[in-house]
Design a protein around this motif. Structure first.
Motif, PDB file in Angstrom:
ATOM      1  N   UNK A   6       0.836  -1.216   0.000  1.00 53.60           N
ATOM      2  CA  UNK A   6       0.000   0.000   0.000  1.00 53.60           C
ATOM      3  C   UNK A   6       0.864   1.257   0.000  1.00 53.60           C
ATOM      4  N   UNK A   7       1.900   1.213   0.853  1.00 49.44           N
ATOM      5  CA  UNK A   7       2.774   2.390   0.950  1.00 49.44           C
ATOM      6  C   UNK A   7       3.489   2.649  -0.369  1.00 49.44           C
ATOM      7  N   UNK A  10       1.128   4.225  -2.616  1.00 45.36           N
ATOM      8  CA  UNK A  10       0.919   5.642  -2.261  1.00 45.36           C
ATOM      9  C   UNK A  10       2.089   6.499  -2.734  1.00 45.36           C
ATOM     10  N   UNK A  11       3.306   5.961  -2.519  1.00 51.10           N
ATOM     11  CA  UNK A  11       4.492   6.725  -2.960  1.00 51.10           C
ATOM     12  C   UNK A  11       4.405   6.986  -4.468  1.00 51.10           C
ATOM     13  N   UNK A  13       1.749   6.911  -6.421  1.00 49.11           N
ATOM     14  CA  UNK A  13       0.627   7.781  -6.769  1.00 49.11           C
ATOM     15  C   UNK A  13       0.926   9.247  -6.418  1.00 49.11           C
ATOM     16  N   UNK A  14       1.457   9.459  -5.186  1.00 52.52           N
ATOM     17  CA  UNK A  14       1.754  10.834  -4.749  1.00 52.52           C
ATOM     18  C   UNK A  14       2.814  11.461  -5.640  1.00 52.52           C
TER      19      UNK A  14
ATOM     20  N   UNK B  13      -2.077   6.389   6.372  1.00 50.21           N
ATOM     21  CA  UNK B  13      -1.904   6.399   4.917  1.00 50.21           C
ATOM     22  C   UNK B  13      -2.055   7.805   4.344  1.00 50.21           C
ATOM     23  N   UNK B  16       0.917   9.816   5.245  1.00 49.06           N
ATOM     24  CA  UNK B  16       2.035   9.354   4.421  1.00 49.06           C
ATOM     25  C   UNK B  16       1.903   9.905   2.988  1.00 49.06           C
ATOM     26  N   UNK B  17       0.656   9.861   2.502  1.00 48.17           N
ATOM     27  CA  UNK B  17       0.403  10.363   1.146  1.00 48.17           C
ATOM     28  C   UNK B  17       0.735  11.860   1.043  1.00 48.17           C
ATOM     29  N   UNK B  20       4.487  12.387   1.352  1.00 49.92           N
ATOM     30  CA  UNK B  20       5.195  12.027   0.117  1.00 49.92           C
ATOM     31  C   UNK B  20       4.957  13.077  -0.970  1.00 49.92           C
ATOM     32  N   UNK B  21       3.703  13.527  -1.024  1.00 49.74           N
ATOM     33  CA  UNK B  21       3.347  14.526  -2.046  1.00 49.74           C
ATOM     34  C   UNK B  21       4.158  15.819  -1.839  1.00 49.74           C
ATOM     35  N   UNK B  24       7.890  15.244  -2.578  1.00 51.23           N
ATOM     36  CA  UNK B  24       8.236  15.193  -4.005  1.00 51.23           C
ATOM     37  C   UNK B  24       8.077  16.572  -4.663  1.00 51.23           C
TER      38      UNK B  24
END
Lengths: 478, 130
Positions: A6-7, A10-11, A13-14, B13, B16-17, B20-21, B24
């Motif tokens: 999942x992570x 997510x990485x 996708x993000x 999640x 984390x999302x 990460x967003x 990046x």
């Protein structure tokens, strides 16, 4: 394991989302860089959107009416004390203005920026002398700072013979050809401009036939009303110029010939104020037309006619800086009336710099402190600026436009605010949207305004006669 | 209880999302975008600088030599001088997007030394002027 997948998802996708957004961001940057290289493309878009066209280049005919108008424009006999002419406040070397904050008419000595009131008396003139460029153009619907002479807006669209609104009302001489001609009677008949004061006499340094003469124009009986007086003054001026069968001044014959050439078939006894006013207008129309500015060349397709800086300035003028909201059209003016918070300066109408502008014409409180949008062609030649000539350099003019509330919180010596609440309320609403321009942007605007200059329009040989029939022209600079 | 655990996982999640967003995005703004700008525009920037220097050179020298020029050459010199302003706008744009002065000057020097980069020869030689 499920969690780590999942992570990872997510990485991915993000990251994809952020890089997608960054791609769009980079495309924006890309177009910014492209535009630097392609300013002409942006300008062509602006030109199309604003329907911009070069000022029409008309053929110039230096006809007899022009010759008569030129003599009259430079003729001190049109003034009460024979020492002021139209050219006194509209000099070619000062861009058809005079280089002074407030023009000095009657009672002044010397010309241009050296002009001062005689014997240290106070200059009562409240306003800056206007330039005369392109005032014959069809888009000009009003003249003077307060628009006191204007074309009737209601009739303009439907009539071939527009009527003029002037302080003279229906007493304006008949057969006036255009707005320029209609305005010419007013400087001639104002006491502080050319008429002079009752009891005054002409200076003693003039030739004997003109020296120490009574000012018969200003001495007219005070029982006459305003309109009668103005028309009478004009008749006396015509008498001064052409005399009658019993008078034999040397300039009379010359002026009779000049009028006869300009108006074939006209006899000297039939000369009216309208003939004089129309001839003056003809001279101003030809002499002060701008025809060959770099900006016009650019509009005609010569992309190297103006510099890159000027192009950036043009872009600002028609976009971010919002100058074209009012400075629109071929002459860069909508000929409407606005207040931009210019503080009081000089003598004004009350001795303290008060000038209510358009209010004097309409008597409407909303028009207080409003003045006509200045046309901008040759603007770099016509300093000082604003109705009271309070600003001498164009940078500060632009800054005043950017922030009309510049003086709203400043105090006068007596502790009161420089701008009253009423004055602040009348500031044009467009300025309520805050505008910030960098020094570089102001400089670009300035370069663009310079590209509206047509130095060639002021050829001294064409504009200035060697002398005038009365011989008084050379004494104007005394 | 089960519902609470799911919520906790979801929250983690989401954090984390978002993290990460943002990370990046930051990497992109600080490293990727400036590098892309340098790669895409340093060449053109160098061309503009060269053209600008040519313009300045001819403008100064011809002014002192007092040589009468035809309109085309005058325009070429004007265009070259305009490139100085363009170069300045390029530079200020690059700085706005976090391209450091140091990287820019280093890359410019490299570009100038790189003979593969064609420079715009708006004004060629004195013979053209004569």
């Amino acid at each position: 394991m499920i969690l780590s997948n999942r992570y990872i998802a997510i990485i991915v996708f993000a990251s994809l989302l952020s890089f997608g957004l960054e791609y769009l961001y980079f495309m924006k940057i890309h177009s910014e860089f492209d535009k630097i290289d392609n300013i002409d493309l942006i300008l062509s878009e602006i030109i199309t959107n604003n329907n911009l066209e070069a000022l029409e280049t008309r053929k110039v005919y230096l006809d007899d009416k022009f010759i008569l108008g030129r003599a009259l424009f430079h003729e001190p006999l049109l003034s009460g004390t024979r020492d002021v002419a139209c050219v006194t406040c509209h000099l070619p070397q000062f861009g058809s203005s005079d280089g002074l904050s407030a023009s000095i008419g009657n009672g002044g000595r010397k010309l241009g920026q050296s002009r001062k009131m005689e014997n240290g008396s106070i200059n009562l003139q409240p306003r800056n002398s206007l330039d005369l460029f392109n005032r014959d153009h069809n888009s000009v619907t009003s003249l003077f700072w307060d628009g006191s002479v204007e074309v009737s807006r209601e009739l303009l669209e439907n009539s071939n013979n527009p009527t003029f609104h002037t302080p003279l009302g229906s007493s304006l001489p008949n057969n006036i050809e255009n707005l320029m001609a209609a305005q010419s009677i007013f400087p001639i008949t104002r006491h502080d401009e050319m008429l002079g004061n009752p009891g005054s006499i002409s200076p003693n340094f003039l030739p004997s036939e003109h020296a120490n003469k009574d000012n018969e124009l200003a001495n007219l009986s005070s029982s006459l009303n305003y309109n009668e007086k103005l028309n009478k003054v004009m008749n006396l001026i015509i008498y001064r110029l052409v005399g009658n069968e019993n008078t034999k001044h040397f300039w009379h014959t010359e002026y009779r010939d000049l009028f006869a050439n300009a108006y074939p078939g006209l006899e000297s006894k039939d000369i009216t104020a309208a003939h004089l006013m129309n001839a003056l207008s003809r001279y101003e129309e030809v002499a002060f037309a701008t025809r060959d500015t770099p900006w016009d060349k650019y509009l005609n397709g010569d992309i190297s006619a103006i510099s890159f800086d000027a192009k950036l300035g043009a872009k600002l003028f028609y976009s971010k800086a919002r100058c074209s909201s009012c400075h629109s059209g071929e002459l860069f003016s909508d000929f409407n009336f606005y207040s931009i918070g210019v503080p009081k300066f000089g003598f004004g109408f009350d001795g303290n710099g008060e000038d209510l502008g358009r209010y004097y014409v309409t008597k409407n409180n909303k028009d207080k402190n409003k003045f006509r949008t200045s046309p901008l062609r040759n603007v770099m030649l016509t300093s000082p600026y604003f109705h009271n000539g309070s600003v001498t350099d164009i940078d500060n003019v632009i800054k005043q436009h950017i922030n009309p509330y510049l003086y709203s919180k400043k105090y006068k010596d007596d502790g009161s605010f420089v701008l009253t609440n009423a004055e602040l309320q009348n500031i044009n609403s467009i300025y309520k949207i805050k505008l910030i321009l960098t020094d570089q942007e102001i400089s670009n605007l300035k370069v663009f305004l310079t590209s509206l200059t047509d130095n060639g329009s002021l050829s001294k040989e064409t504009l200035t006669p060697n002398n005038v029939p009365s011989g008084l022209f050379k004494y104007l600079d005394r | 209880m089960k519902f609470k655990i799911i919520n906790q996982i979801n929250l983690r999640l989401i954090i984390f999302f978002v993290g990460t967003f943002i990370l990046s995005m930051l990497i992109s703004r600080i490293f990727v975008i400036p590098s892309l700008i340098l790669n895409n525009y340093s060449e053109r920037y160098t061309e503009l600088l060269v053209s600008c220097e040519q313009g300045k050179f001819f403008n100064n020298n011809l002014f002192y030599l007092n040589i009468p020029l035809n309109i085309n050459i005058n325009r070429n010199i004007d265009n070259s001088l305009n490139d100085c302003l363009k170069a300045e706008s390029f530079k200020s744009n690059m700085n706005n997007y976090r391209v450091s002065e140091q990287r820019l000057s280093h890359l410019t020097i490299t570009s100038l030394q790189d003979l593969r980069i064609p420079t715009l020869q708006k004004i060629n030689t004195f013979s053209e002027i004569e």
